[in-house]
Design a protein around this motif. Structure first.
Motif, PDB file in Angstrom:
ATOM      1  N   SER A  17       0.845  -1.193   0.000  1.00 22.28           N
ATOM      2  CA  SER A  17       0.000   0.000   0.000  1.00 22.28           C
ATOM      3  C   SER A  17       0.882   1.246   0.000  1.00 22.28           C
ATOM      4  N   PHE A  18       0.259   2.366  -0.300  1.00 15.00           N
ATOM      5  CA  PHE A  18       0.984   3.640  -0.267  1.00 15.00           C
ATOM      6  C   PHE A  18       1.530   3.903   1.135  1.00 15.00           C
ATOM      7  N   ALA A  19       0.724   3.583   2.151  1.00 15.34           N
ATOM      8  CA  ALA A  19       1.151   3.782   3.543  1.00 15.34           C
ATOM      9  C   ALA A  19       2.363   2.919   3.860  1.00 15.34           C
ATOM     10  N   LEU A  20       2.380   1.689   3.342  1.00 16.91           N
ATOM     11  CA  LEU A  20       3.523   0.806   3.598  1.00 16.91           C
ATOM     12  C   LEU A  20       4.771   1.310   2.879  1.00 16.91           C
ATOM     13  N   GLU A  21       4.611   1.802   1.657  1.00 18.92           N
ATOM     14  CA  GLU A  21       5.766   2.345   0.936  1.00 18.92           C
ATOM     15  C   GLU A  21       6.381   3.515   1.710  1.00 18.92           C
ATOM     16  N   LYS A  22       5.532   4.383   2.236  1.00 16.72           N
ATOM     17  CA  LYS A  22       6.049   5.511   3.029  1.00 16.72           C
ATOM     18  C   LYS A  22       6.719   5.015   4.308  1.00 16.72           C
ATOM     19  N   LYS A  23       6.177   3.940   4.886  1.00 24.61           N
ATOM     20  CA  LYS A  23       6.786   3.366   6.087  1.00 24.61           C
ATOM     21  C   LYS A  23       8.159   2.787   5.771  1.00 24.61           C
ATOM     22  N   ILE A  24       8.297   2.142   4.621  1.00 24.12           N
ATOM     23  CA  ILE A  24       9.603   1.623   4.196  1.00 24.12           C
ATOM     24  C   ILE A  24      10.614   2.768   4.127  1.00 24.12           C
ATOM     25  N   CYS A  25      10.196   3.877   3.515  1.00 20.68           N
ATOM     26  CA  CYS A  25      11.087   5.033   3.369  1.00 20.68           C
ATOM     27  C   CYS A  25      11.456   5.635   4.721  1.00 20.68           C
ATOM     28  N   SER A  26      10.492   5.785   5.593  1.00 18.16           N
ATOM     29  CA  SER A  26      10.775   6.387   6.904  1.00 18.16           C
ATOM     30  C   SER A  26      11.665   5.482   7.744  1.00 18.16           C
ATOM     31  N   THR A  27      11.485   4.164   7.624  1.00 21.76           N
ATOM     32  CA  THR A  27      12.351   3.224   8.341  1.00 21.76           C
ATOM     33  C   THR A  27      13.781   3.343   7.839  1.00 21.76           C
ATOM     34  N   TYR A  28      13.930   3.384   6.516  1.00 20.91           N
ATOM     35  CA  TYR A  28      15.260   3.573   5.937  1.00 20.91           C
ATOM     36  C   TYR A  28      15.860   4.906   6.410  1.00 20.91           C
ATOM     37  N   PHE A  29      15.057   5.964   6.349  1.00 22.60           N
ATOM     38  CA  PHE A  29      15.585   7.278   6.733  1.00 22.60           C
ATOM     39  C   PHE A  29      16.087   7.291   8.169  1.00 22.60           C
ATOM     40  N   ASN A  30      15.334   6.691   9.073  1.00 22.90           N
ATOM     41  CA  ASN A  30      15.742   6.688  10.482  1.00 22.90           C
ATOM     42  C   ASN A  30      17.063   5.955  10.692  1.00 22.90           C
ATOM     43  N   LYS A  31      17.345   4.972   9.863  1.00 25.69           N
ATOM     44  CA  LYS A  31      18.640   4.286   9.930  1.00 25.69           C
ATOM     45  C   LYS A  31      19.738   5.092   9.240  1.00 25.69           C
ATOM     46  N   ILE A  32      19.388   5.678   8.099  1.00 31.29           N
ATOM     47  CA  ILE A  32      20.375   6.433   7.320  1.00 31.29           C
ATOM     48  C   ILE A  32      20.838   7.672   8.071  1.00 31.29           C
ATOM     49  N   LYS A  33      19.921   8.370   8.738  1.00 32.46           N
ATOM     50  CA  LYS A  33      20.303   9.588   9.457  1.00 32.46           C
ATOM     51  C   LYS A  33      21.252   9.288  10.611  1.00 32.46           C
ATOM     52  N   ASN A  34      21.259   8.038  11.070  1.00 33.29           N
ATOM     53  CA  ASN A  34      22.201   7.604  12.102  1.00 33.29           C
ATOM     54  C   ASN A  34      23.449   6.976  11.501  1.00 33.29           C
ATOM     55  N   ASN A  35      23.616   7.200  10.185  1.00 36.41           N
ATOM     56  CA  ASN A  35      24.817   6.776   9.462  1.00 36.41           C
ATOM     57  C   ASN A  35      24.997   5.259   9.461  1.00 36.41           C
ATOM     58  N   ASP A  36      23.887   4.530   9.371  1.00 33.67           N
ATOM     59  CA  ASP A  36      23.947   3.076   9.264  1.00 33.67           C
ATOM     60  C   ASP A  36      24.285   2.707   7.826  1.00 33.67           C
ATOM     61  N   MET A  37      25.530   2.301   7.588  1.00 35.26           N
ATOM     62  CA  MET A  37      26.021   2.089   6.228  1.00 35.26           C
ATOM     63  C   MET A  37      25.305   0.941   5.529  1.00 35.26           C
ATOM     64  N   LYS A  38      24.796  -0.017   6.272  1.00 38.35           N
ATOM     65  CA  LYS A  38      24.067  -1.131   5.655  1.00 38.35           C
ATOM     66  C   LYS A  38      22.832  -0.605   4.925  1.00 38.35           C
ATOM     67  N   TYR A  39      22.130   0.315   5.553  1.00 35.29           N
ATOM     68  CA  TYR A  39      20.924   0.877   4.948  1.00 35.29           C
ATOM     69  C   TYR A  39      21.265   1.889   3.857  1.00 35.29           C
ATOM     70  N   ILE A  40      22.309   2.654   4.053  1.00 40.41           N
ATOM     71  CA  ILE A  40      22.755   3.595   3.022  1.00 40.41           C
ATOM     72  C   ILE A  40      23.124   2.842   1.748  1.00 40.41           C
ATOM     73  N   LYS A  41      23.900   1.787   1.909  1.00 40.70           N
ATOM     74  CA  LYS A  41      24.329   0.995   0.761  1.00 40.70           C
ATOM     75  C   LYS A  41      23.144   0.335   0.071  1.00 40.70           C
ATOM     76  N   SER A  42      22.209  -0.201   0.859  1.00 37.89           N
ATOM     77  CA  SER A  42      21.045  -0.857   0.289  1.00 37.89           C
ATOM     78  C   SER A  42      20.195   0.128  -0.511  1.00 37.89           C
ATOM     79  N   TRP A  43      19.942   1.308   0.043  1.00 39.73           N
ATOM     80  CA  TRP A  43      19.137   2.316  -0.658  1.00 39.73           C
ATOM     81  C   TRP A  43      19.797   2.734  -1.960  1.00 39.73           C
ATOM     82  N   PHE A  44      21.088   3.070  -1.881  1.00 40.03           N
ATOM     83  CA  PHE A  44      21.783   3.574  -3.064  1.00 40.03           C
ATOM     84  C   PHE A  44      21.874   2.499  -4.149  1.00 40.03           C
TER      85      PHE A  44
END
Length: 321
Positions: free
Chosen positions: A171-198
């Motif tokens: 759903s659209f809500a789930l897609e936004k949740k995926i993004c926000s989950t990634y963002f919360n990890k990325i803003k803490n410099n979690d390289m696993k999530y940064i690498k996965s997103w990129f």
């Protein structure tokens, strides 16, 4: 293509109490004013952009959007939203004492360019937007991402706990949740999530698989940071916002370029917006995706044509009183 040029001037413009936006000026100071808006969000402006512009006839202005590139402060979300990015472009126009200008951008830069046009249509000579995502569907990623790359989608989502029944029809809500989950990890410099997103986006962007692996660098981090943030907020715009406001720019002649097999920004969105804009020209590249050499050539030819048509009357676009 033209040769790569260095800017004749660079400066930081203070756009609010905290943010300074980095600006570069190229070419003929009294040439046709044209703003080039970078993608992302999270990109930056490179001197390589000058290859597409006849700088004897154009006055090219590039901007590192808030928090990106050489703009300061770096990687912050306070006061970083679409409305403020639009206003930053307007403040730079006023600072440079320009009456009207051409605006051009690709991908997110295409979206931001049209959003500026909608807010300030009287300031626009013409718009040239390529491979944009124009918020015409209740979805962050086109459905083709999942249908054509289910393996890459599954790997991208593997870092997040998503049920099997939702994985391939989120759903659209789930897609936004995926993004926000990634963002919360990325803003803490979690390289696993940064690498996965990129890597996920990098694999989708190109029509042809790149032979060399792209190493993560600061630009990769910037893109992962701001894309996940803006995606989670739906770019701070409601669905159909651009489509519903096309009437405000219906009298402006413009150009929309898009590769028909673009995976990450759906071609149908450019088609929908084109149909809403009677003075727009849709330029399709049938065998390219998000961008490529054929699209580059079409953009270069279009810019050269505009340069030849507008150059003799260029000074009427300057000198606001």
């Amino acid at each position: 293509m033209y040769k790569i040029e260095k800017p004749f001037n660079t400066f930081h413009l203070q756009v609010d109490d905290e943010n300074k936006v980095f600006v570069k000026q190229y070419g003929n100071k009294k040439g046709i004013p044209i703003f080039s808006i970078h993608g992302g969000p999270g990109g930056f402006s490179s001197n390589k952009k000058t290859k597409k512009f006849n700088l004897k006839k154009f006055h090219l202005i590039t901007i590192d959007q808030r928090g990106c590139g050489k703009s300061t402060p770096h990687l912050v979300v306070k006061n970083n939203n679409t409305d403020n990015l639009i206003e930053d472009i307007e403040k730079i126009r006023k600072h440079l004492n320009m009456k009207k200008f051409i605006i051009t951008g690709g991908s997110w830069g295409a979206s931001l360019s049209l959003l500026y046009c909608i807010k300030y249509p009287k300031n626009i000579i013409t718009y040239i937007v390529g491979s944009g995502s124009f918020f015409t569907t209740n979805s962050i990623w086109p459905k083709s991402v999942i249908s054509m790359f289910p393996d890459k989608w599954e790997k991208f989502c593997s870092l997040i706990n998503i049920s099997k029944k939702d994985l391939y029809n989120p759903s659209f809500a789930l897609e936004k949740k995926i993004c926000s989950t990634y963002f919360n990890k990325i803003k803490n410099n979690d390289m696993k999530y940064i690498k996965s997103w990129f890597n996920f986006e990098h694999d989708l962007v190109y029509t042809k698989k790149q032979n060399k692996k792209t190493k993560l660098n600061q630009q990769s981090i910037d893109l992962a940071f701001y894309e996940s943030y803006y995606y989670s907020k739906n770019f701070f715009r409601p669905i159909n916002y651009i489509e519903n406001n096309c009437s405000k720019i219906k009298d402006i002649k413009g150009y929309i370029l898009h590769g028909r097999i673009d995976i990450i920004c759906d071609y149908s969105e450019s088609y929908i917006i084109h149909k809403k804009l009677p003075k727009s020209t849709l330029i399709t590249t049938d065998d390219e995706g998000h961008w490529g050499s054929k699209s580059d050539k079409k953009l270069l030819n279009l810019l050269d044509d505009l340069a030849n048509k507008l150059y003799n009357n260029r000074l009427k676009y300057y000198f606001n009183k």
